[in-house]
Design a protein around this motif. Structure first.
Motif, PDB file in Angstrom:
ATOM      1  N   VAL A 196      -5.415 -12.347 -23.178  1.00 59.74           N
ATOM      2  CA  VAL A 196      -5.679 -11.535 -21.990  1.00 59.74           C
ATOM      3  C   VAL A 196      -7.164 -11.621 -21.684  1.00 59.74           C
ATOM      4  CG1 VAL A 196      -5.866  -9.171 -21.129  1.00 59.74           C
ATOM      5  CG2 VAL A 196      -3.753  -9.931 -22.160  1.00 59.74           C
ATOM      6  N   TYR A 197      -7.480 -11.870 -20.424  1.00 66.59           N
ATOM      7  CA  TYR A 197      -8.869 -11.941 -19.968  1.00 66.59           C
ATOM      8  C   TYR A 197      -9.094 -10.795 -18.996  1.00 66.59           C
ATOM      9  CZ  TYR A 197     -13.014 -13.788 -17.509  1.00 66.59           C
ATOM     10  OH  TYR A 197     -14.254 -13.954 -16.935  1.00 66.59           O
ATOM     11  N   ILE A 198     -10.087  -9.966 -19.300  1.00 69.68           N
ATOM     12  CA  ILE A 198     -10.397  -8.808 -18.463  1.00 69.68           C
ATOM     13  C   ILE A 198     -11.847  -8.925 -18.033  1.00 69.68           C
ATOM     14  CG2 ILE A 198     -10.430  -6.284 -18.311  1.00 69.68           C
ATOM     15  CD1 ILE A 198      -8.534  -6.294 -20.774  1.00 69.68           C
ATOM     16  N   GLU A 199     -12.058  -9.194 -16.761  1.00 69.71           N
ATOM     17  CA  GLU A 199     -13.422  -9.340 -16.250  1.00 69.71           C
ATOM     18  C   GLU A 199     -14.005  -7.974 -15.957  1.00 69.71           C
ATOM     19  OE1 GLU A 199     -15.927 -11.808 -12.847  1.00 69.71           O
ATOM     20  OE2 GLU A 199     -13.765 -12.028 -12.998  1.00 69.71           O
ATOM     21  N   GLN A 200     -15.239  -7.762 -16.381  1.00 67.99           N
ATOM     22  CA  GLN A 200     -15.918  -6.491 -16.175  1.00 67.99           C
ATOM     23  C   GLN A 200     -16.763  -6.553 -14.908  1.00 67.99           C
ATOM     24  OE1 GLN A 200     -15.347  -3.903 -18.811  1.00 67.99           O
ATOM     25  NE2 GLN A 200     -13.772  -5.475 -18.820  1.00 67.99           N
ATOM     26  N   LEU A 260       0.830  -1.209   0.000  1.00 70.42           N
ATOM     27  CA  LEU A 260       0.000   0.000   0.000  1.00 70.42           C
ATOM     28  C   LEU A 260       0.861   1.253   0.000  1.00 70.42           C
ATOM     29  CD1 LEU A 260      -2.823  -0.961   2.529  1.00 70.42           C
ATOM     30  CD2 LEU A 260      -3.049  -0.637   0.060  1.00 70.42           C
ATOM     31  N   ALA A 261       2.025   1.154   0.633  1.00 71.03           N
ATOM     32  CA  ALA A 261       2.912   2.318   0.714  1.00 71.03           C
ATOM     33  C   ALA A 261       3.431   2.744  -0.658  1.00 71.03           C
ATOM     34  CB  ALA A 261       4.092   2.005   1.638  1.00 71.03           C
ATOM     35  N   LEU A 262       3.287   1.876  -1.649  1.00 73.55           N
ATOM     36  CA  LEU A 262       3.761   2.222  -2.985  1.00 73.55           C
ATOM     37  C   LEU A 262       2.930   3.341  -3.599  1.00 73.55           C
ATOM     38  CD1 LEU A 262       5.767   1.433  -5.250  1.00 73.55           C
ATOM     39  CD2 LEU A 262       4.045  -0.176  -6.079  1.00 73.55           C
ATOM     40  N   GLY A 263       1.693   3.496  -3.110  1.00 74.64           N
ATOM     41  CA  GLY A 263       0.838   4.545  -3.657  1.00 74.64           C
ATOM     42  C   GLY A 263       0.270   4.133  -5.004  1.00 74.64           C
ATOM     43  N   GLU A 264       0.205   5.100  -5.926  1.00 74.23           N
ATOM     44  CA  GLU A 264      -0.358   4.788  -7.234  1.00 74.23           C
ATOM     45  C   GLU A 264       0.603   3.906  -8.037  1.00 74.23           C
ATOM     46  OE1 GLU A 264       2.147   8.419  -7.695  1.00 74.23           O
ATOM     47  OE2 GLU A 264       0.622   7.734  -6.270  1.00 74.23           O
ATOM     48  N   HIS A 265       0.028   3.051  -8.873  1.00 72.70           N
ATOM     49  CA  HIS A 265       0.837   2.176  -9.723  1.00 72.70           C
ATOM     50  C   HIS A 265       0.002   1.762 -10.924  1.00 72.70           C
ATOM     51  CE1 HIS A 265      -1.418  -1.289  -8.138  1.00 72.70           C
ATOM     52  NE2 HIS A 265      -1.234  -0.783  -6.935  1.00 72.70           N
ATOM     53  N   VAL A 266       0.649   1.219 -11.949  1.00 74.31           N
ATOM     54  CA  VAL A 266      -0.052   0.913 -13.193  1.00 74.31           C
ATOM     55  C   VAL A 266      -1.103  -0.178 -13.013  1.00 74.31           C
ATOM     56  CG1 VAL A 266       1.826   1.657 -14.694  1.00 74.31           C
ATOM     57  CG2 VAL A 266       1.771  -0.712 -13.872  1.00 74.31           C
ATOM     58  N   GLY A 267      -0.989  -0.969 -11.959  1.00 70.36           N
ATOM     59  CA  GLY A 267      -1.983  -2.001 -11.718  1.00 70.36           C
ATOM     60  C   GLY A 267      -3.362  -1.444 -11.425  1.00 70.36           C
ATOM     61  N   ASN A 296       1.197  -5.052 -24.607  1.00 66.12           N
ATOM     62  CA  ASN A 296       0.982  -3.994 -23.624  1.00 66.12           C
ATOM     63  C   ASN A 296       0.729  -4.572 -22.237  1.00 66.12           C
ATOM     64  OD1 ASN A 296       0.464  -1.229 -22.727  1.00 66.12           O
ATOM     65  ND2 ASN A 296      -1.684  -1.829 -22.658  1.00 66.12           N
ATOM     66  N   HIS A 297      -0.107  -5.598 -22.153  1.00 66.40           N
ATOM     67  CA  HIS A 297      -0.388  -6.209 -20.847  1.00 66.40           C
ATOM     68  C   HIS A 297       0.821  -6.979 -20.330  1.00 66.40           C
ATOM     69  CE1 HIS A 297      -4.558  -5.179 -21.789  1.00 66.40           C
ATOM     70  NE2 HIS A 297      -4.826  -5.378 -20.511  1.00 66.40           N
ATOM     71  N   GLY A 298       1.616  -7.540 -21.237  1.00 72.15           N
ATOM     72  CA  GLY A 298       2.855  -8.186 -20.808  1.00 72.15           C
ATOM     73  C   GLY A 298       3.800  -7.198 -20.162  1.00 72.15           C
ATOM     74  N   ARG A 299       3.875  -5.986 -20.745  1.00 76.70           N
ATOM     75  CA  ARG A 299       4.732  -4.938 -20.161  1.00 76.70           C
ATOM     76  C   ARG A 299       4.186  -4.490 -18.811  1.00 76.70           C
ATOM     77  NH1 ARG A 299       5.101  -3.392 -25.712  1.00 76.70           N
ATOM     78  NH2 ARG A 299       3.271  -2.048 -25.509  1.00 76.70           N
ATOM     79  N   LEU A 300       2.857  -4.363 -18.700  1.00 77.98           N
ATOM     80  CA  LEU A 300       2.254  -3.983 -17.418  1.00 77.98           C
ATOM     81  C   LEU A 300       2.590  -5.006 -16.344  1.00 77.98           C
ATOM     82  CD1 LEU A 300      -1.340  -2.790 -18.424  1.00 77.98           C
ATOM     83  CD2 LEU A 300       0.543  -1.376 -17.593  1.00 77.98           C
ATOM     84  N   PHE A 301       2.468  -6.276 -16.703  1.00 70.78           N
ATOM     85  CA  PHE A 301       2.739  -7.333 -15.730  1.00 70.78           C
ATOM     86  C   PHE A 301       4.206  -7.291 -15.306  1.00 70.78           C
ATOM     87  CE2 PHE A 301       3.312 -11.465 -13.882  1.00 70.78           C
ATOM     88  CZ  PHE A 301       2.095 -11.740 -13.300  1.00 70.78           C
ATOM     89  N   ALA A 302       5.106  -7.125 -16.268  1.00 69.98           N
ATOM     90  CA  ALA A 302       6.542  -7.094 -15.960  1.00 69.98           C
ATOM     91  C   ALA A 302       6.880  -5.904 -15.073  1.00 69.98           C
ATOM     92  CB  ALA A 302       7.347  -7.038 -17.257  1.00 69.98           C
ATOM     93  N   ARG A 360      -4.998   0.383 -13.143  1.00 70.73           N
ATOM     94  CA  ARG A 360      -5.810   0.423 -14.364  1.00 70.73           C
ATOM     95  C   ARG A 360      -6.858  -0.685 -14.357  1.00 70.73           C
ATOM     96  NH1 ARG A 360      -1.173   1.275 -19.078  1.00 70.73           N
ATOM     97  NH2 ARG A 360      -0.112   3.047 -18.094  1.00 70.73           N
ATOM     98  N   GLY A 361      -6.624  -1.709 -13.555  1.00 63.00           N
ATOM     99  CA  GLY A 361      -7.619  -2.766 -13.435  1.00 63.00           C
ATOM    100  C   GLY A 361      -7.007  -4.149 -13.469  1.00 63.00           C
ATOM    101  N   PRO A 362      -7.678  -5.123 -12.856  1.00 65.24           N
ATOM    102  CA  PRO A 362      -7.163  -6.497 -12.830  1.00 65.24           C
ATOM    103  C   PRO A 362      -7.272  -7.149 -14.198  1.00 65.24           C
ATOM    104  CG  PRO A 362      -9.348  -6.419 -11.863  1.00 65.24           C
ATOM    105  CD  PRO A 362      -8.956  -4.992 -12.138  1.00 65.24           C
ATOM    106  N   PHE A 363      -6.407  -8.122 -14.437  1.00 67.81           N
ATOM    107  CA  PHE A 363      -6.480  -8.909 -15.657  1.00 67.81           C
ATOM    108  C   PHE A 363      -5.727 -10.207 -15.454  1.00 67.81           C
ATOM    109  CE2 PHE A 363      -2.648  -6.295 -16.215  1.00 67.81           C
ATOM    110  CZ  PHE A 363      -1.702  -7.206 -16.662  1.00 67.81           C
ATOM    111  N   VAL A 364      -5.970 -11.158 -16.350  1.00 71.51           N
ATOM    112  CA  VAL A 364      -5.253 -12.428 -16.336  1.00 71.51           C
ATOM    113  C   VAL A 364      -4.613 -12.609 -17.712  1.00 71.51           C
ATOM    114  CG1 VAL A 364      -5.393 -14.932 -16.034  1.00 71.51           C
ATOM    115  CG2 VAL A 364      -6.892 -13.428 -14.706  1.00 71.51           C
ATOM    116  N   LEU A 365      -3.326 -12.890 -17.716  1.00 72.49           N
ATOM    117  CA  LEU A 365      -2.583 -13.134 -18.945  1.00 72.49           C
ATOM    118  C   LEU A 365      -2.269 -14.615 -19.021  1.00 72.49           C
ATOM    119  CD1 LEU A 365      -1.118 -11.904 -21.412  1.00 72.49           C
ATOM    120  CD2 LEU A 365       0.870 -11.534 -19.940  1.00 72.49           C
TER     121      LEU A 365
END
Length: 282
Positions: free
Chosen positions: A233-237, A207-214, A253-259, A216-221
């Motif tokens: 990529v699976y994105i549940e609404q 939580l101390a990290l504050g804002e982060h690219v994650g 793009n999602h691979g880069r987000l995950f990395a 943007r929303g959960p996903f499964v690669l």
């Protein structure tokens, strides 16, 4: 056992590879073969099987005449139509997209999951899952069906040829006492048991990290073993439906987000410390 969705995905990947450069739209295919646009859409997104007759017509339109290629794809189409999903029995409680995701999950060789709100389904205990289902408004008579599906999905963790699973969870997932103290404590301890498996890795975003690219929303690669079997990529609404993406740019793009989140999250070795702090707060 053959997995219907996995075989369909392999077939569609081969058809994408064989598609000639001048065929760029679904309307072209529909017009040329006198099919409805919706039929082409359902075939290309893998939600329906492709009959041998339709496959031969499509290959002829693509100009594919090599008998070895045609016969190989026909065999793949026949196997996909005969195959039965291990999740077919849950069609009464899950949408077709959810069932297709379970099939993809079942046949993947690597699964990467970003979650911000709750423990991912593959890691949920039964009591935790029942509480989550209640939050989603699932009636008591259907909850057990959902829990049963969780058991089948979770077999992927311990089967003889398990995929590699990498989970990245926001720290708030550990601190949200879903189901009360006893349920949440058991769930936290279950995370440690899961992480002890050689094919499972769990990282926490502090939580101390504050804002982060994650955020943007959960996903499964999901990644697969076949050379021509593209990542998904699976994105549940939040309203209950889902989006599948297999476009190369979206996948990359999602691979880069995950990395990036892997780099910013805590080491898997720190999981026990985060779980201990969460248990102490209970």
């Amino acid at each position: 056992m053959d997995n219907a969705s996995a075989l369909r995905r392999q077939l569609l990947a081969e058809l994408r590879r064989l598609r000639p450069p001048h065929v760029v739209t679904q309307k072209q295919v529909a017009d040329a073969l006198d099919w409805s646009p919706s039929k082409v859409t359902r075939i290309e997104n893998g939600s329906v099987s492709l009959s041998v007759t339709d496959l031969r017509a499509l290959l002829a339109y693509y100009g594919v005449t090599d008998s070895g290629v045609v016969n190989g794809l026909v065999d793949l189409a026949r196997r996909s139509r005969r195959a039965r999903s291990p999740f077919a029995a849950f069609g009464d409680v899950f949408s077709p997209d959810a069932l297709r995701f379970f099939d993809y999950e079942h046949s993947a060789t690597w699964i990467g999951s970003i979650e911000l709100l709750v423990v991912p389904g593959l890691l949920q205990t039964e009591h935790y899952a029942r509480t989550v289902m209640g939050v989603h408004g699932v009636g008591a008579e259907r909850v057990e069906r959902f829990v049963s599906s969780r058991r089948v999905r979770q077999e992927v963790l311990s089967r003889p040829d398990p995929p590699t699973l990498s989970f990245i969870l926001d720290e708030s997932v550990l601190l949200r006492a879903i189901g009360g103290r006893a349920v949440m404590r058991a769930q936290l301890e279950h995370l440690l048991e899961a992480a002890a498996r050689p094919n499972v890795e769990i990282r926490i975003i502090p939580l101390a990290l504050g804002e982060h690219v994650g955020l943007r929303g959960p996903f499964v690669l999901l990644r697969f073993s076949g050379t021509n079997d593209p990542d998904v990529v699976y994105i549940e609404q939040r309203r209950g439906d889902a989006i599948f993406q297999d476009e190369l740019e979206v996948i990359a793009n999602h691979g880069r987000l995950f990395a990036e989140l892997e780099k910013r999250a805590a080491s898997p070795d720190d999981l026990s410390a985060y779980v201990k702090r969460a248990i102490d707060r209970l």
